[in-house]
Motif scaffolding. Structure first.
Motif, mmCIF file in Angstrom:
data_model
loop_
_atom_site.group_PDB
_atom_site.id
_atom_site.type_symbol
_atom_site.label_atom_id
_atom_site.label_comp_id
_atom_site.label_asym_id
_atom_site.label_seq_id
_atom_site.Cartn_x
_atom_site.Cartn_y
_atom_site.Cartn_z
ATOM 1 N N PHE A 1 0.837 -1.191 0.000
ATOM 2 C CA PHE A 1 0.000 0.000 0.000
ATOM 3 C C PHE A 1 0.877 1.249 0.000
ATOM 4 N N THR A 2 0.333 2.336 -0.514
ATOM 5 C CA THR A 2 1.021 3.620 -0.507
ATOM 6 C C THR A 2 0.750 4.336 0.807
ATOM 7 N N GLU A 3 1.478 5.424 1.040
ATOM 8 C CA GLU A 3 1.239 6.223 2.240
ATOM 9 C C GLU A 3 -0.188 6.780 2.254
ATOM 10 N N THR A 4 -0.646 7.231 1.094
ATOM 11 C CA THR A 4 -2.011 7.766 1.002
ATOM 12 C C THR A 4 -3.042 6.682 1.289
ATOM 13 N N GLU A 5 -2.814 5.500 0.748
ATOM 14 C CA GLU A 5 -3.759 4.398 0.965
ATOM 15 C C GLU A 5 -3.793 3.972 2.429
ATOM 16 N N PHE A 6 -2.633 3.979 3.081
ATOM 17 C CA PHE A 6 -2.608 3.624 4.496
ATOM 18 C C PHE A 6 -3.447 4.608 5.303
ATOM 19 N N ARG A 7 -3.267 5.901 5.034
ATOM 20 C CA ARG A 7 -4.035 6.889 5.792
ATOM 21 C C ARG A 7 -5.528 6.759 5.505
ATOM 22 N N LYS A 8 -5.891 6.519 4.257
ATOM 23 C CA LYS A 8 -7.306 6.382 3.904
ATOM 24 C C LYS A 8 -7.949 5.219 4.647
ATOM 25 N N VAL A 9 -7.234 4.103 4.754
ATOM 26 C CA VAL A 9 -7.778 2.955 5.475
ATOM 27 C C VAL A 9 -7.963 3.307 6.953
ATOM 28 N N CYS A 10 -6.986 3.956 7.552
ATOM 29 C CA CYS A 10 -7.089 4.341 8.959
ATOM 30 C C CYS A 10 -8.292 5.254 9.190
ATOM 31 N N GLU A 11 -8.458 6.247 8.318
ATOM 32 C CA GLU A 11 -9.547 7.204 8.512
ATOM 33 C C GLU A 11 -10.904 6.580 8.201
ATOM 34 N N LYS A 12 -10.935 5.643 7.264
ATOM 35 C CA LYS A 12 -12.190 4.960 6.978
ATOM 36 C C LYS A 12 -12.627 4.116 8.167
ATOM 37 N N VAL A 13 -11.672 3.413 8.773
ATOM 38 C CA VAL A 13 -11.996 2.605 9.950
ATOM 39 C C VAL A 13 -12.420 3.502 11.106
ATOM 40 N N ALA A 14 -11.709 4.621 11.296
ATOM 41 C CA ALA A 14 -12.030 5.534 12.400
ATOM 42 C C ALA A 14 -13.311 6.319 12.149
ATOM 43 N N GLY A 15 -13.659 6.498 10.873
ATOM 44 C CA GLY A 15 -14.825 7.322 10.556
ATOM 45 C C GLY A 15 -14.612 8.779 10.907
ATOM 46 N N ALA A 16 -13.345 9.192 10.899
ATOM 47 C CA ALA A 16 -13.013 10.568 11.304
ATOM 48 C C ALA A 16 -11.657 10.939 10.732
ATOM 49 N N SER A 17 -11.395 12.233 10.711
ATOM 50 C CA SER A 17 -10.088 12.724 10.300
ATOM 51 C C SER A 17 -9.041 12.347 11.348
ATOM 52 N N LEU A 18 -7.859 12.008 10.872
ATOM 53 C CA LEU A 18 -6.757 11.684 11.773
ATOM 54 C C LEU A 18 -5.584 12.633 11.538
#
Length: 600
Positions: free
Chosen positions: A440-457
């Motif tokens: 995964f790319t850096e952008t994809e990693f962040r997107k997965v984290c924020e999707k799971v959290a349902g919030a901005s990180l």
């Protein structure tokens, strides 16, 4: 009796199935034979046989590094007595090019027979080693490859010293051939260390019908049944996070006392001294270490940044995300052991407290971000530039798990404890490894984290890409925990020096950055001859003088370039933060639920 400790790679994972390409299936394997006739010379002899195509020059290359240890190792510098002949035994001309290439002018040769020796003097998990008692092979440090043919299959035959009977490796044994193993490609070959000698195997166990083994050299005296019971509990807890076991069997290769470990797809090679298990504190550290290496078969071998495969065996594979691959793996050591019933909640919190203290007492946190530390490990080392007098670097092994902890607690808080970092890891495993067979790319990693959290990180990722100070209070509070970040002034006057007598000289062993001694110009290695014109002793340069007050003056006479120089110093005060972690008095319902689910 000869024993082959081997592990079948066939149909291990989708990754391996896809690595056996049409090219690999139709090409004859490169064949290696490794001998060690005189182990006392620390030298392996390598024979490489391979068919070659119609091109006039064959380029043979030795990797400059081995995946899992992010340092250029210069393996080619230990190669000697290189020679090459064709199928008729005729010597072929070759020329050494650059650091790690041998160009062979093959004329009309249809196959190459290559021989060379490899000297192994460093007993370390990241390098091959041979002595009178055992051998350890990092294939990337012994086996050359043909340029642009990494996906070609390979076979390797080990011919142990005649007093040894065992070979242990993760490679697939070729039926009917003693100690001869196959790899579908060189990526798998390089991912499969080999241990040789008179080895011991501990009682094996199964998880979900999958065998797990622990095989090693000089493991020592300890309760081996109990130890393997603990390892089984750890494996069960770690594999439950992802919900899949992507191998047919797994082995721990214990290469002997020492330090370090390197992870692989279905095995890990670790330095190991079993007698240390008899000490409760050391036992917990060993279990944490083994948890770390085991969890890596998920996080970095399969859940991985896109840069970490296919590998660049010449220059290394640089990524900003080792804080994910290594840092989050450190983070998971403690919850895994906690879930396995091998580590108490208090011990887990103490482990995180120790990491925070390690980070907060180093000035590097003010100068280098996590992403920078990840990318620059190739030049600075995994712990940063620790030899620097003023260290402006950090270790992703220290700050990475702390940010991982914050990320986990943030996700739990934002989702009302319905999601966690576990969900991030499972999503990465399923979406990128299983479905797309890529990193995964850096952008994809962040997107997965924020999707799971349902919030901005945003704040979490500011901690990754900047040197912003960490808000420990905020994140621990999500789990109903207080953390003491209030500076407390220590009594007495602060100098900031530690010194020891060496060869009748009192040498400065360390100087706290920004301490009174540092500001005055005192540095590590200086020789102190006098304190206030009196002969210097260790007591006379105490780190903190209990009988003095801040503002008092003292003079250190140092020897520099054979000249005695006086350094006047104004003593100061020393403040410390304990980072003690304690429960909040009246946690709310969400805080209580998060702590209960996070740590048992």
């Amino acid at each position: 009796m000869k024993r082959n400790f081997h592990f079948h790679w066939i149909i291990v994972t989708v990754l391996l199935l896809k690595s056996v390409t049409i090219f690999a299936q139709t090409q004859d394997p490169v064949q290696f034979t490794i001998t060690m006739a005189n182990p006392a010379n620390h030298t392996f002899h390598v024979v490489m046989d391979c068919k070659v195509g119609a091109h006039e020059t064959s380029r043979l290359k030795m990797p400059a590094w081995s995946p899992g240890y992010y340092q250029i190792m210069d393996f080619e510098s230990f190669v000697s007595n290189f020679q090459v002949t064709d199928q008729a035994g005729t010597k072929l001309f070759f020329d050494k090019k650059g650091k790690n290439e041998w160009h062979v002018e093959k004329a009309k040769a249809t196959s190459l027979h290559v021989e060379y020796d490899v000297l192994t003097m460093r007993e370390f998990v990241g390098t091959s080693f041979l002595d009178e008692e055992h051998g350890y092979i990092i294939p990337a440090g012994l086996c050359m490859y043909l340029e642009n043919e990494i996906k070609r299959p390979a076979e390797i035959t080990i011919k142990p010293f005649d007093k040894w009977k065992d070979v242990a490796t993760g490679l697939d044994l070729i039926p009917g051939k003693d100690f001869t193993y196959s790899a579908p490609d060189f990526d798998i070959l390089y991912d499969s260390p080999i241990l040789i000698g008179n080895l011991e195997e501990l009682p094996a166990f199964e998880v979900k019908g999958i065998p797990h083994r622990f095989i090693g050299y000089k493991m020592g005296d300890f309760d081996k049944v109990k130890f393997m019971q603990d390892i089984k509990k750890m494996v069960e807890a770690a594999s439950a996070i992802i919900g899949d076991m992507p191998y047919k069997h797994y082995t721990f290769l214990a290469i002997g006392p020492g330090g370090g470990g390197i992870e692989h797809l279905n095995s890990t090679a670790v330095s190991f001294d079993g007698k240390l298990l008899n000490d409760p504190g050391k036992r917990l550290r060993i279990l944490s270490f083994l948890t770390h290496e085991y969890f890596h078969h998920y996080n970095v071998k399969r859940i991985r940044p896109v840069e970490l495969g296919p590998f660049n065996y010449d220059k290394g594979s640089k990524t900003n995300m080792l804080w994910v691959s290594e840092g989050l793996t450190v983070y998971y050591e403690y919850p895994v052991l906690n879930r396995a019933g091998l580590m108490t909640q208090t011990q887990v919190l103490d482990a995180y407290k120790a990491l925070i203290l390690a980070l907060e007492t180093q000035p590097g946190r003010l100068y280098q971000s996590l992403a920078q530390a990840s990318a620059e490990t190739w030049s600075e080392g995994p712990s940063g530039r620790v030899s620097d007098e003023f260290n402006k670097t950090i270790s992703y092994y220290i700050k990475g798990p702390i940010v991982g902890l914050m990320l986990d607690l943030k996700i739990r808080h934002e989702t009302n404890n319905k999601k966690s970092l576990d969900d991030v890891m499972r999503t990465l495993y399923q979406d990128f490894y299983q479905k797309q067979n890529r990193g995964f790319t850096e952008t994809e990693f962040r997107k997965v984290c924020e999707k799971v959290a349902g919030a901005s990180l945003d704040e979490i990722f500011h901690y990754v890409y900047t040197t912003k100070e960490l808000d420990y209070v905020k994140y621990f509070n999500y789990a109903g925990l207080n953390i003491d970040v209030t500076p407390k002034q220590l009594p007495g006057a602060y100098l900031g020096i530690k010194a020891k007598f060496q060869n009748d000289s009192l040498k400065v062993s360390s100087v706290d950055w920004d301490s009174p001694a540092w500001k005055a110009g005192v540095r590590r290695g200086n020789v102190i001859v006098e304190v206030d014109d009196k002969p210097a002793t260790e007591a006379s340069i105490a780190y903190i003088f209990e009988d003095k007050k801040a503002g008092e003056k003292m003079t250190l006479n140092l020897i520099k370039n054979d000249t005695k120089i006086a350094y006047p110093i104004v003593l100061g005060t020393k403040s410390e933060r304990s980072f003690a972690i304690t429960p909040v008095p009246n946690p709310d319902k969400l805080q209580t639920a998060i702590l209960k689910d996070w740590l048992k």
